[in-house]
Design an enzyme around this catalytic site. Structure first.
Site, short mmCIF file in Angstrom:
data_model
loop_
_atom_site.label_atom_id
_atom_site.label_comp_id
_atom_site.label_asym_id
_atom_site.label_seq_id
_atom_site.Cartn_x
_atom_site.Cartn_y
_atom_site.Cartn_z
N CYS A 68 48.26 -23.54 46.35
CA CYS A 68 48.29 -24.86 46.98
C CYS A 68 47.88 -24.72 48.45
CB CYS A 68 49.68 -25.47 46.86
SG CYS A 68 49.89 -26.96 47.86
N ASP A 125 44.95 -33.04 61.20
CA ASP A 125 43.99 -33.09 60.11
C ASP A 125 42.68 -32.46 60.57
OD1 ASP A 125 43.77 -35.11 57.36
OD2 ASP A 125 41.91 -34.25 58.18
N HIS A 129 49.71 -31.85 47.30
CA HIS A 129 50.99 -31.53 47.94
C HIS A 129 51.31 -32.75 48.80
CE1 HIS A 129 53.72 -28.41 50.11
NE2 HIS A 129 53.96 -29.57 50.69
N HIS A 152 51.87 -35.50 51.27
CA HIS A 152 51.64 -35.51 52.72
C HIS A 152 51.51 -36.94 53.20
CE1 HIS A 152 47.76 -35.11 50.64
NE2 HIS A 152 47.23 -35.85 51.62
P1 5GP Z 1 44.29 -36.80 51.03
O1 5GP Z 1 42.84 -37.08 50.83
O2 5GP Z 1 44.83 -35.87 49.94
O3 5GP Z 1 45.15 -37.98 51.25
O4 5GP Z 1 44.38 -36.00 52.41
C1 5GP Z 1 44.08 -34.65 52.53
C2 5GP Z 1 43.75 -34.41 53.98
O5 5GP Z 1 43.77 -33.02 54.22
C3 5GP Z 1 42.35 -34.90 54.37
O6 5GP Z 1 42.46 -35.89 55.39
C4 5GP Z 1 41.64 -33.63 54.84
O7 5GP Z 1 40.82 -33.84 55.96
C5 5GP Z 1 42.80 -32.71 55.16
N1 5GP Z 1 42.50 -31.30 54.98
C6 5GP Z 1 41.87 -30.72 53.92
N2 5GP Z 1 41.81 -29.39 54.08
C7 5GP Z 1 42.40 -29.12 55.28
C8 5GP Z 1 42.64 -27.91 56.00
O8 5GP Z 1 42.30 -26.80 55.58
N3 5GP Z 1 43.27 -28.02 57.20
C9 5GP Z 1 43.66 -29.23 57.71
N4 5GP Z 1 44.27 -29.23 58.89
N5 5GP Z 1 43.47 -30.39 57.05
C10 5GP Z 1 42.84 -30.33 55.85
ZN ZN Z 2 52.14 -27.04 47.98
#
Ligand code: 5GP
Ligand code: ZN
Length: 113
Positions: free
Chosen positions: A4, A30, A97, A99
């Site tokens: 993860c 992010d 995960h 968030h």
């Molecule tokens: P979701 O799309 O699942 O709601 O949000 C996932 C977020 O994780 C996205 O906004 C993406 O930019 C961020 N993200 C993905 N990979 C990484 C990473 O390796 N490091 C950081 N800091 N953010 C990440």
């Molecule tokens: Zn996790």
């Protein structure tokens, strides 16, 4: 969970720009910010999504909302902020995960979807 991404960020295997940490919660910037301030707040416990919150694990979610005002204040978000969690494919959740996106630092769009 070693497969993860956010568990690996929490345990330090993958570097991140941390803004807050306590025994239950980890928060970091992010990598692809969608607002002047864009922080991800995650429980250290692996919970896959908002669809997996239960009476047994919901205390950490309450705790996240207790620390959000502190993080927002530290970031200078005095004029407001937005908290979002994407859950499942319709909402474009890309990391499985739980968030919470903390967005702020400027006027945001009126519509959320
Ligand atoms: P979701 O799309 O699942 O709601 O949000 C996932 C977020 O994780 C996205 O906004 C993406 O930019 C961020 N993200 C993905 N990979 C990484 C990473 O390796 N490091 C950081 N800091 N953010 C990440
Ligand atoms: Zn996790």
């Amino acid at each position: 969970m070693t497969d993860c991404l956010f568990c690996r960020i929490i345990n330090g295997d993958i570097p991140s720009n941390k803004v807050y940490e306590d025994e239950l919660v980890f928060a970091f910037r992010d990598i692809n910010p969608q607002a002047p301030t864009h922080i991800l707040i995650v429980p250290k416990q692996h919970i896959a999504s908002a669809a997996d919150i239960t009476a047994e694990n919901s205390a950490v979610v309450a705790h996240i909302f207790e620390v959000i005002p502190t993080i927002a204040k530290n970031e200078g978000l005095t004029n407001g902020f937005r908290v979002i969690t994407n859950c499942g494919p319709d909402a474009c959740q890309s990391v499985r995960h739980l968030h919470f996106h903390l967005l702020g630092g400027g006027q945001m769009a009126d519509k959320m979807a």
